[in-house]
Design an enzyme around this catalytic site. Structure first.
Site, mmCIF file in Angstrom:
data_model
loop_
_atom_site.group_PDB
_atom_site.id
_atom_site.type_symbol
_atom_site.label_atom_id
_atom_site.label_comp_id
_atom_site.label_asym_id
_atom_site.label_seq_id
_atom_site.Cartn_x
_atom_site.Cartn_y
_atom_site.Cartn_z
ATOM 1 N N ASP A 46 13.434 3.932 -8.132
ATOM 2 C CA ASP A 46 12.850 2.720 -7.570
ATOM 3 C C ASP A 46 13.529 1.277 -8.104
ATOM 4 O O ASP A 46 13.633 0.979 -9.073
ATOM 5 C CB ASP A 46 11.386 2.504 -7.931
ATOM 6 C CG ASP A 46 10.551 1.611 -6.869
ATOM 7 O OD1 ASP A 46 11.019 1.091 -6.357
ATOM 8 O OD2 ASP A 46 9.464 2.016 -7.025
ATOM 9 N N ASP A 47 14.200 0.775 -7.031
ATOM 10 C CA ASP A 47 14.948 -0.454 -7.228
ATOM 11 C C ASP A 47 15.997 -0.309 -7.872
ATOM 12 O O ASP A 47 16.560 -1.586 -8.737
ATOM 13 C CB ASP A 47 13.882 -1.584 -7.899
ATOM 14 C CG ASP A 47 12.652 -2.013 -6.698
ATOM 15 O OD1 ASP A 47 12.452 -1.347 -5.668
ATOM 16 O OD2 ASP A 47 12.027 -2.879 -7.285
ATOM 17 N N CYS A 86 10.162 -0.687 -0.662
ATOM 18 C CA CYS A 86 9.684 0.466 -1.176
ATOM 19 C C CYS A 86 9.162 1.340 0.123
ATOM 20 O O CYS A 86 9.295 2.402 0.463
ATOM 21 C CB CYS A 86 8.641 0.502 -2.245
ATOM 22 S SG CYS A 86 9.162 -0.341 -3.520
ATOM 23 N N ARG A 90 10.607 4.538 1.721
ATOM 24 C CA ARG A 90 10.044 6.022 1.271
ATOM 25 C C ARG A 90 9.500 6.681 2.833
ATOM 26 O O ARG A 90 9.829 8.051 2.860
ATOM 27 C CB ARG A 90 8.721 5.925 0.557
ATOM 28 C CG ARG A 90 9.156 5.749 -0.823
ATOM 29 C CD ARG A 90 8.231 4.815 -1.674
ATOM 30 N NE ARG A 90 8.979 4.290 -2.693
ATOM 31 C CZ ARG A 90 9.437 4.536 -3.995
ATOM 32 N NH1 ARG A 90 8.952 5.710 -4.200
ATOM 33 N NH2 ARG A 90 10.207 3.946 -4.625
ATOM 34 N N LYS A 143 5.834 8.211 -7.597
ATOM 35 C CA LYS A 143 5.313 7.140 -6.888
ATOM 36 C C LYS A 143 5.289 7.630 -5.524
ATOM 37 O O LYS A 143 6.214 7.945 -5.004
ATOM 38 C CB LYS A 143 6.250 5.814 -7.130
ATOM 39 C CG LYS A 143 5.770 4.719 -6.136
ATOM 40 C CD LYS A 143 6.557 3.283 -6.586
ATOM 41 C CE LYS A 143 6.785 2.590 -5.204
ATOM 42 N NZ LYS A 143 7.381 1.217 -5.566
ATOM 43 N N HIS A 145 3.289 5.674 -2.517
ATOM 44 C CA HIS A 145 3.557 4.316 -1.748
ATOM 45 C C HIS A 145 3.432 4.562 -0.287
ATOM 46 O O HIS A 145 3.883 3.829 0.452
ATOM 47 C CB HIS A 145 4.627 3.564 -2.126
ATOM 48 C CG HIS A 145 4.200 2.062 -2.160
ATOM 49 N ND1 HIS A 145 5.164 0.928 -2.419
ATOM 50 C CD2 HIS A 145 3.115 1.237 -1.822
ATOM 51 C CE1 HIS A 145 4.786 -0.082 -2.410
ATOM 52 N NE2 HIS A 145 3.529 -0.009 -1.948
ATOM 53 N N SER A 168 2.909 0.756 -6.078
ATOM 54 C CA SER A 168 3.939 0.161 -7.148
ATOM 55 C C SER A 168 3.460 -0.062 -8.602
ATOM 56 O O SER A 168 2.124 -0.191 -8.508
ATOM 57 C CB SER A 168 4.577 -1.300 -6.569
ATOM 58 O OG SER A 168 5.260 -0.792 -5.434
ATOM 59 N N HIS A 242 11.635 -0.200 -11.426
ATOM 60 C CA HIS A 242 10.893 -1.313 -10.575
ATOM 61 C C HIS A 242 10.201 -2.097 -11.782
ATOM 62 O O HIS A 242 9.640 -1.395 -12.794
ATOM 63 C CB HIS A 242 10.141 -0.806 -9.745
ATOM 64 C CG HIS A 242 9.243 -1.424 -8.848
ATOM 65 N ND1 HIS A 242 8.151 -2.577 -9.360
ATOM 66 C CD2 HIS A 242 9.048 -1.511 -7.204
ATOM 67 C CE1 HIS A 242 7.624 -3.156 -8.122
ATOM 68 N NE2 HIS A 242 8.139 -2.655 -7.090
ATOM 69 N N ASP A 294 15.358 3.946 -3.657
ATOM 70 C CA ASP A 294 14.742 3.358 -2.576
ATOM 71 C C ASP A 294 15.288 2.165 -1.754
ATOM 72 O O ASP A 294 14.875 1.947 -0.684
ATOM 73 C CB ASP A 294 13.174 3.527 -2.798
ATOM 74 C CG ASP A 294 12.770 2.182 -3.530
ATOM 75 O OD1 ASP A 294 13.851 1.940 -4.431
ATOM 76 O OD2 ASP A 294 11.637 1.845 -3.361
ATOM 77 N N ASN A 295 15.808 1.252 -2.753
ATOM 78 C CA ASN A 295 16.248 0.026 -2.134
ATOM 79 C C ASN A 295 17.081 -0.568 -3.479
ATOM 80 O O ASN A 295 17.073 -0.270 -4.482
ATOM 81 C CB ASN A 295 15.160 -0.770 -1.802
ATOM 82 C CG ASN A 295 14.164 -1.106 -2.856
ATOM 83 O OD1 ASN A 295 12.928 -0.616 -2.496
ATOM 84 N ND2 ASN A 295 14.345 -1.755 -3.801
ATOM 85 N N LYS A 315 17.444 -6.226 -3.477
ATOM 86 C CA LYS A 315 16.149 -5.966 -2.620
ATOM 87 C C LYS A 315 15.515 -6.828 -1.475
ATOM 88 O O LYS A 315 15.522 -7.958 -1.908
ATOM 89 C CB LYS A 315 15.095 -5.695 -3.670
ATOM 90 C CG LYS A 315 13.741 -5.526 -3.262
ATOM 91 C CD LYS A 315 12.597 -4.964 -4.305
ATOM 92 C CE LYS A 315 11.145 -4.845 -3.927
ATOM 93 N NZ LYS A 315 10.671 -4.173 -5.168
HETATM 94 MG MG MG Z 1 11.610 0.038 -4.305
#
Ligand code: MG
Length: 473
Positions: A46-47, A86, A90, A143, A145, A168, A242, A294-295, A315
């Site tokens: 994540d991130d 996010c 996803r 996660k 989300h 998150s 994240h 994811d980003n 992001k």
């Molecule tokens: Mg993310």
């Protein structure tokens, strides 16, 4: 029905590939060892930015297990996500569709929140639901989300098992916002009253995030062992790095890159344990592991955010740093080791894995993925020739081959400026200029016209789904 924009080109590319293979023999590897129903493990950070792994050039973050995975497998350098934040990212991965189609992208709210009313529509087919059609066991660990209410949880979206947090790790904040800002988000785990769930039950609140990465890995290993005799899909979606950042005591304070490096090292260590388990259980030959994020990095958090390496921004944005991610495919004796600069996206996983498991693609909706098998198993070309960069429901940029046109640019989280609509789109040759520094739009109207045709064709069959993110309670 995939966007068949370059059918002709693709036809000739494929034809040439086939001729080459027939005349030169099989110079790549093959997926024969995978069998009819290979196991799939998708590890989704994540991130995590493009520049945050050792194998992608970070000078001080140590990721020996991911580096090894990249050496034994394929490291993709032009791999994208379906959105730069996010929730829509996803949704894109799990449905194989641009989130604008499912309604999981919004111009009102960028992601789902603890007071959101809706989630992933039940009419969407997730990769888990797809693979269940041929008897897979399916687990979502980490996660989610995509909606925290029971009807939207993983267990109602094709997953037999769920262990993780529903949104998150910075949500349900309790405390002082000024302190939060001063700490760049890094307050103790008690400041984030996020629930930890098993299936549909809350088992811990606030989730102890100091140990959460370790527990996700343990859950994954237990699921592999329990399901070693039948095909499985594990979607391991780490909720870190994240912000806020947490690492367990074995990793805390160990990295030269600080807490961010500690977190990535712990995720990497977990990857090593998962790979070791596959080997111990004799599952390494019929399993595909893919690692991506994811980003891009959350740059507005300063030192606590990651790095997109040589890519611009991060992001929330449609510059490369927001949507191009590290991506490693691993399956020894099946996937031919290589550094791959072909185009791929997370949406292609749905299509590729469906093909490998022999599940027909849905025919009643537009799909956005391509089957990457030829690239993965034969070192051949990717069938993908274009990428669409959305912010919410608006198309901001598009890539065709090596070229990317920005129709609109906009910063995020107070960085990289206001929204600008470009009458002459910005144009970058990403092969020569991955950092998007040198606009060649004025010099190449013919390339802009080509990209414009790609966009118009894409938009001609685009039906935007009803916004699932806007409504709150
Ligand atoms: Mg993310």
């Amino acid at each position: 029905m995939t966007d068949q924009v370059f059918t002709k080109k693709l036809y000739f590319k494929t034809l040439i590939t086939l001729i080459l293979f027939n005349s030169c023999g099989n110079f790549g590897q093959s997926q024969e060892n995978l069998g009819k129903t290979p196991n799939f493990i998708i590890i989704f950070a994540d991130d995590l930015g493009y520049g945050d792994l050792g194998t992608y050039g970070h000078p001080t973050i140590k990721t020996p297990y991911l580096d090894q995975m990249a050496t034994e497998g394929q490291k993709w350098t032009n791999f994208y996500v379906g959105a730069s934040v996010c929730t829509p990212s996803r949704a894109a991965l799990l449905t194989g569709r641009l989130p604008v189609r499912s309604g999981m992208a919004s111009d009102v709210k960028r992601v789902l929140f603890p007071n959101s009313k809706f989630g992933l529509p039940t009419s969407e087919i997730t990769l888990a639901e797809q693979l269940k059609k041929v008897g897979y066991s399916t687990a979502c660990i980490g996660k989610w989300h995509l909606g925290h209410k029971e009807e939207y949880l993983p267990t109602n979206n094709g997953f037999d098992y769920y262990f993780g947090i529903p949104y998150s790790n910075d949500m349900d904040f309790v405390g002082n916002r000024d302190e939060y800002r001063e700490a760049n988000g890094n307050l103790p785990t008690e400041n984030f009253n996020v629930p930890l769930m098993r299936n549909t039950e809350i088992i811990e609140r606030p989730a102890d995030q100091n140990t959460i990465t370790k527990r996700y890995t343990q859950e994954t290993i237990a699921y592999i062992k329990k399901n070693k005799d039948n095909p499985f899909l594990i979607y391991l979606a780490h909720n870190l790095p994240h912000i806020p950042l947490f690492a367990s005591k074995d990793f805390l304070g160990k990295s030269k890159r600080g807490i961010y490096g500690d977190v990535v090292a712990e995720i990497d260590h977990g990857v090593g344990q998962i790979i070791a388990t596959l080997k111990e259980e004799g599952l390494d030959k019929n399993t595909i592991v893919v690692f991506t994020s994811d980003n891009g990095p959350w740059l507005s958090y300063g030192i606590n955010g990651g790095s997109a390496g040589l890519l611009k921004a991060g992001k929330g944005m449609t510059w490369e740093g927001g949507m191009r991610e590290p991506c490693i495919f691993w399956s020894p004796s099946n996937i031919a080791p290589a550094v791959v600069s072909e185009l791929g996206t997370t949406m292609d996983l749905f299509t590729t894995f469906s093909a490998l498991a022999g599940v027909p693609m849905p025919k009643d909706r537009v799909m956005d993925g391509y089957d990457l098998s030829v690239a993965l198993f034969k070192n051949g070309p990717s069938p993908r020739n274009g990428v669409f960069y959305y912010r919410g429901t608006q198309l901001y940029a598009a890539r065709l081959g090596g070229y990317k046109a920005h129709y609109i640019t906009q910063g995020s989280y107070g960085q990289f400026g206001d929204k600008v609509v470009h009458n002459t789109p910005l144009l970058y040759n990403l092969n020569e200029d991955p950092s998007e520094n040198f606009d060649i739009g004025a010099k190449h109207p013919e390339i802009l016209a080509d990209i414009d045709r790609l966009v118009k064709k894409h938009q001609s069959n685009l039906v935007k789904g009803k916004d699932q993110l806007a409504d709150v309670e």
